[in-house]
Design a protein around this motif. Structure first.
Motif, PDB file in Angstrom:
ATOM      1  N   THR A 253       0.852  -1.188   0.000  1.00 21.82           N
ATOM      2  CA  THR A 253       0.000   0.000   0.000  1.00 21.82           C
ATOM      3  C   THR A 253       0.889   1.239   0.000  1.00 21.82           C
ATOM      4  O   THR A 253       2.079   1.173   0.334  1.00 21.82           O
ATOM      5  N   ARG A 254       0.307   2.371  -0.365  1.00 20.08           N
ATOM      6  CA  ARG A 254       1.018   3.648  -0.343  1.00 20.08           C
ATOM      7  C   ARG A 254       0.400   4.549   0.716  1.00 20.08           C
ATOM      8  O   ARG A 254      -0.816   4.757   0.717  1.00 20.08           O
ATOM      9  N   ARG A 255       1.218   5.064   1.592  1.00 16.22           N
ATOM     10  CA  ARG A 255       0.765   6.049   2.573  1.00 16.22           C
ATOM     11  C   ARG A 255       0.981   7.437   1.981  1.00 16.22           C
ATOM     12  O   ARG A 255       2.105   7.803   1.640  1.00 16.22           O
ATOM     13  N   VAL A 256      -0.077   8.185   1.867  1.00 20.14           N
ATOM     14  CA  VAL A 256      -0.033   9.508   1.252  1.00 20.14           C
ATOM     15  C   VAL A 256      -0.362  10.546   2.320  1.00 20.14           C
ATOM     16  O   VAL A 256      -1.362  10.428   3.038  1.00 20.14           O
ATOM     17  N   ALA A 257       0.504  11.548   2.432  1.00 19.26           N
ATOM     18  CA  ALA A 257       0.281  12.638   3.387  1.00 19.26           C
ATOM     19  C   ALA A 257       0.525  13.960   2.669  1.00 19.26           C
ATOM     20  O   ALA A 257       1.509  14.095   1.941  1.00 19.26           O
ATOM     21  N   PHE A 258      -0.371  14.921   2.853  1.00 21.05           N
ATOM     22  CA  PHE A 258      -0.187  16.245   2.267  1.00 21.05           C
ATOM     23  C   PHE A 258      -0.775  17.292   3.210  1.00 21.05           C
ATOM     24  O   PHE A 258      -1.527  16.978   4.139  1.00 21.05           O
ATOM     25  N   VAL A 259      -0.411  18.532   2.957  1.00 19.43           N
ATOM     26  CA  VAL A 259      -0.813  19.643   3.811  1.00 19.43           C
ATOM     27  C   VAL A 259      -1.640  20.628   2.982  1.00 19.43           C
ATOM     28  O   VAL A 259      -1.256  21.001   1.870  1.00 19.43           O
ATOM     29  N   LEU A 260      -2.784  21.035   3.530  1.00 19.49           N
ATOM     30  CA  LEU A 260      -3.626  22.089   2.935  1.00 19.49           C
ATOM     31  C   LEU A 260      -3.443  23.360   3.763  1.00 19.49           C
ATOM     32  O   LEU A 260      -3.581  23.333   4.995  1.00 19.49           O
ATOM     33  N   ARG A 261      -3.150  24.468   3.103  1.00 18.22           N
ATOM     34  CA  ARG A 261      -2.930  25.744   3.793  1.00 18.22           C
ATOM     35  C   ARG A 261      -4.092  26.681   3.487  1.00 18.22           C
ATOM     36  O   ARG A 261      -4.326  27.031   2.323  1.00 18.22           O
ATOM     37  N   VAL A 262      -4.786  27.057   4.535  1.00 21.12           N
ATOM     38  CA  VAL A 262      -5.972  27.912   4.420  1.00 21.12           C
ATOM     39  C   VAL A 262      -5.601  29.302   4.936  1.00 21.12           C
ATOM     40  O   VAL A 262      -4.830  29.452   5.891  1.00 21.12           O
ATOM     41  N   ALA A 263      -6.171  30.332   4.293  1.00 23.04           N
ATOM     42  CA  ALA A 263      -5.835  31.715   4.641  1.00 23.04           C
ATOM     43  C   ALA A 263      -6.373  32.075   6.021  1.00 23.04           C
ATOM     44  O   ALA A 263      -7.427  31.583   6.466  1.00 23.04           O
ATOM     45  N   TYR A 264      -5.634  32.920   6.731  1.00 23.10           N
ATOM     46  CA  TYR A 264      -6.113  33.482   7.991  1.00 23.10           C
ATOM     47  C   TYR A 264      -7.368  34.312   7.722  1.00 23.10           C
ATOM     48  O   TYR A 264      -7.541  34.888   6.641  1.00 23.10           O
ATOM     49  N   GLY A 265      -8.236  34.364   8.724  1.00 27.33           N
ATOM     50  CA  GLY A 265      -9.454  35.148   8.594  1.00 27.33           C
ATOM     51  C   GLY A 265     -10.674  34.331   8.252  1.00 27.33           C
ATOM     52  O   GLY A 265     -11.772  34.874   8.134  1.00 27.33           O
ATOM     53  N   MET A 266     -10.522  32.987   8.103  1.00 30.23           N
ATOM     54  CA  MET A 266     -11.663  32.134   7.820  1.00 30.23           C
ATOM     55  C   MET A 266     -12.565  32.047   9.057  1.00 30.23           C
ATOM     56  O   MET A 266     -12.066  31.958  10.187  1.00 30.23           O
ATOM     57  N   PRO A 267     -13.858  32.065   8.856  1.00 32.49           N
ATOM     58  CA  PRO A 267     -14.775  31.906   9.997  1.00 32.49           C
ATOM     59  C   PRO A 267     -14.568  30.559  10.674  1.00 32.49           C
ATOM     60  O   PRO A 267     -14.152  29.574  10.051  1.00 32.49           O
ATOM     61  N   GLU A 268     -14.904  30.525  11.953  1.00 33.35           N
ATOM     62  CA  GLU A 268     -14.668  29.301  12.720  1.00 33.35           C
ATOM     63  C   GLU A 268     -15.471  28.133  12.205  1.00 33.35           C
ATOM     64  O   GLU A 268     -14.988  26.987  12.179  1.00 33.35           O
ATOM     65  N   ASP A 269     -16.701  28.360  11.784  1.00 34.85           N
ATOM     66  CA  ASP A 269     -17.529  27.247  11.313  1.00 34.85           C
ATOM     67  C   ASP A 269     -16.954  26.620  10.041  1.00 34.85           C
ATOM     68  O   ASP A 269     -17.021  25.401   9.850  1.00 34.85           O
ATOM     69  N   LEU A 270     -16.357  27.452   9.174  1.00 34.85           N
ATOM     70  CA  LEU A 270     -15.742  26.896   7.972  1.00 34.85           C
ATOM     71  C   LEU A 270     -14.490  26.082   8.327  1.00 34.85           C
ATOM     72  O   LEU A 270     -14.241  25.029   7.738  1.00 34.85           O
ATOM     73  N   LEU A 271     -13.716  26.571   9.276  1.00 32.92           N
ATOM     74  CA  LEU A 271     -12.538  25.811   9.698  1.00 32.92           C
ATOM     75  C   LEU A 271     -12.938  24.460  10.269  1.00 32.92           C
ATOM     76  O   LEU A 271     -12.269  23.448  10.046  1.00 32.92           O
ATOM     77  N   CYS A 272     -14.031  24.436  11.033  1.00 33.46           N
ATOM     78  CA  CYS A 272     -14.491  23.172  11.612  1.00 33.46           C
ATOM     79  C   CYS A 272     -15.012  22.213  10.545  1.00 33.46           C
ATOM     80  O   CYS A 272     -14.989  20.990  10.742  1.00 33.46           O
ATOM     81  N   ARG A 273     -15.498  22.759   9.443  1.00 29.50           N
ATOM     82  CA  ARG A 273     -16.054  21.910   8.384  1.00 29.50           C
ATOM     83  C   ARG A 273     -14.970  21.275   7.505  1.00 29.50           C
ATOM     84  O   ARG A 273     -15.223  20.270   6.841  1.00 29.50           O
ATOM     85  N   ILE A 274     -13.777  21.865   7.490  1.00 27.70           N
ATOM     86  CA  ILE A 274     -12.742  21.387   6.560  1.00 27.70           C
ATOM     87  C   ILE A 274     -12.396  19.921   6.778  1.00 27.70           C
ATOM     88  O   ILE A 274     -12.364  19.133   5.820  1.00 27.70           O
ATOM     89  N   PRO A 275     -12.124  19.422   8.010  1.00 23.60           N
ATOM     90  CA  PRO A 275     -11.827  17.986   8.172  1.00 23.60           C
ATOM     91  C   PRO A 275     -12.962  17.081   7.709  1.00 23.60           C
ATOM     92  O   PRO A 275     -12.716  16.025   7.129  1.00 23.60           O
ATOM     93  N   HIS A 276     -14.212  17.495   7.935  1.00 25.75           N
ATOM     94  CA  HIS A 276     -15.349  16.680   7.498  1.00 25.75           C
ATOM     95  C   HIS A 276     -15.461  16.656   5.980  1.00 25.75           C
ATOM     96  O   HIS A 276     -15.789  15.616   5.393  1.00 25.75           O
ATOM     97  N   ILE A 277     -15.191  17.785   5.342  1.00 27.91           N
ATOM     98  CA  ILE A 277     -15.237  17.834   3.872  1.00 27.91           C
ATOM     99  C   ILE A 277     -14.187  16.903   3.279  1.00 27.91           C
ATOM    100  O   ILE A 277     -14.446  16.133   2.342  1.00 27.91           O
ATOM    101  N   ILE A 278     -12.974  16.963   3.834  1.00 25.77           N
ATOM    102  CA  ILE A 278     -11.889  16.124   3.317  1.00 25.77           C
ATOM    103  C   ILE A 278     -12.198  14.650   3.546  1.00 25.77           C
ATOM    104  O   ILE A 278     -11.999  13.811   2.657  1.00 25.77           O
ATOM    105  N   ARG A 279     -12.688  14.306   4.749  1.00 30.24           N
ATOM    106  CA  ARG A 279     -13.053  12.913   5.019  1.00 30.24           C
ATOM    107  C   ARG A 279     -14.113  12.430   4.034  1.00 30.24           C
ATOM    108  O   ARG A 279     -14.031  11.310   3.507  1.00 30.24           O
TER     109      ARG A 279
END
Length: 373
Positions: A253-279
């Motif tokens: 198997t291949r283990r894949v790891a990457f980093v997403l960089r989001v701009a400062y100033g994002m609302p808290e609810d959007l930041l909380c949604r990012i892990p769920h969107i990616i999953r």
């Protein structure tokens, strides 16, 4: 005058033994020969029956070795057993014992030689490349040569011949040859190690240092790798085994790891949604096991999310296709959700606000120099 066939008591005898003793010895010799031949045939049939029911090679080797038990050696062993029923002189007993021991050594050498040749032939069955077949032949030849040399020396020593000088001469000559050809012998034994241990095979994609490519040839002295640029890279087998080898063909198997960089100033609810969107995006893909997505670092100019998943295939092209699809879907969802990716920037703060306003109003452009926001 003594007659050769008369004992001191007047009985018929030969070599100091009456004919009755010779008759008993012949009977024992015949019985021992028959018993050994019967035991050989019985054991051989049983081993052959086991070999037909199993897939292992060991029983095949034993069958082939037992089939090379020669009748001449069986007769010699039987004669030795029969001689124990005769009254022989010390010299006669010693001579018979030496003959029996020499026969036993020769029979053991024949078994060992047959087993080595059987191993070589069994190793050549199937899709084996020519280079590896050549390496197995060389290893078999060296092993057989050593076997017969050792057996010959043991037989000479058994007959009372002083082999100390011969062994010393062979040792000195061997050391001289080894010193003169140590690099060649090192690569040769490294080739045999590659053949036996199989860290890689022809066609495997490996990484050795800064060289990436597919194994093209495994020879007795060198291994050739076809690099990504099309060039051929030649390694000596000894140096290759001293290096750290990454074999990508055997990756499960291949283990894949990457980093997403989001701009400062994002609302808290959007930041909380990012892990769920990616999953949601990654878990919906076939042959992919989602592991985690977390907000894990405060960057100098971004909020960093680390994503890890496992792709259940070693195929690099399929892995890249799946990763591209994941990236495109993440980009599309972030646009729909209004989540902004971060960009590298520098912030310059001026002590005099009036100077900042003047610079911004001049020609409607920021001042030269570092990025200004």
């Amino acid at each position: 005058m003594m007659f050769p066939f008369l004992s001191r008591t007047g009985q018929l005898s030969f070599l100091g033994n009456p004919f009755e003793a010779w008759a008993g010895a012949l009977a024992v010799t015949f019985g021992a020969a028959v018993a050994m031949m019967f035991a050989r045939a019985f054991v051989l049939r049983r081993v052959e029956a086991v070999a037909r029911r199993t897939r292992t090679r060991l029983d095949d080797f034993v069958t082939r070795m037992l089939s090379q038990t020669y009748l001449l050696f069986i007769v010699v062993f039987a004669i030795y057993f029969g001689s124990t029923f005769l009254e022989l002189t010390a010299k006669q007993e010693k001579f018979v014992a030496r003959i029996a021991i020499a026969a036993l050594m020769l029979q053991a050498a024949v078994w060992g030689d047959t087993g080595l040749r059987a191993w070589r032939d069994q190793f050549s069955i199937g899709p084996v490349d020519g280079e590896r077949r050549a390496s197995s032949s060389v290893l078999c030849f060296i092993s057989r040569l050593l076997l017969w040399v050792v057996v010959t020396l043991m037989i000479l020593d058994n007959f009372g011949i002083n082999i100390t000088t011969l062994v010393a001469s062979l040792g000195i000559g061997g050391v001289a040859v080894a010193l003169a050809t140590q690099n060649i012998l090192g690569d040769l034994f490294a080739s045999l190690s590659i053949m036996l241990d199989k860290p890689f095979e022809v066609g495997d994609f490996i990484i050795v240092g800064d060289v990436l490519g597919s194994v093209e040839h495994i020879g007795l002295k060198t291994t050739r790798v076809r690099g990504l640029g099309g060039e051929q890279v030649v390694f000596s087998n000894g140096e290759l085994l001293k290096s750290r080898i990454h074999n990508h063909k055997r990756m499960q198997t291949r283990r894949v790891a990457f980093v997403l960089r989001v701009a400062y100033g994002m609302p808290e609810d959007l930041l909380c949604r990012i892990p769920h969107i990616i999953r949601e995006i990654i878990a919906s893909k076939p042959n992919i096991d989602f592991e985690r997505a977390h907000f894990f670092a405060w960057g100098q100019w971004s909020l960093d999310f680390e994503v890890v998943y496992h792709y259940r295939s070693p195929d690099y092209i399929l892995h890249m296709d799946a990763q591209q699809d994941i990236f495109l879907q993440i980009y599309r969802r972030f646009q729909q959700e209004g989540i902004e990716f971060a960009h590298p920037l520098s912030i310059v703060r001026l002590d005099d606000p009036r100077l900042a306003d003047t610079l911004l109003r001049r020609d409607g452009a920021p001042p030269p120099g570092p990025a200004f926001h």
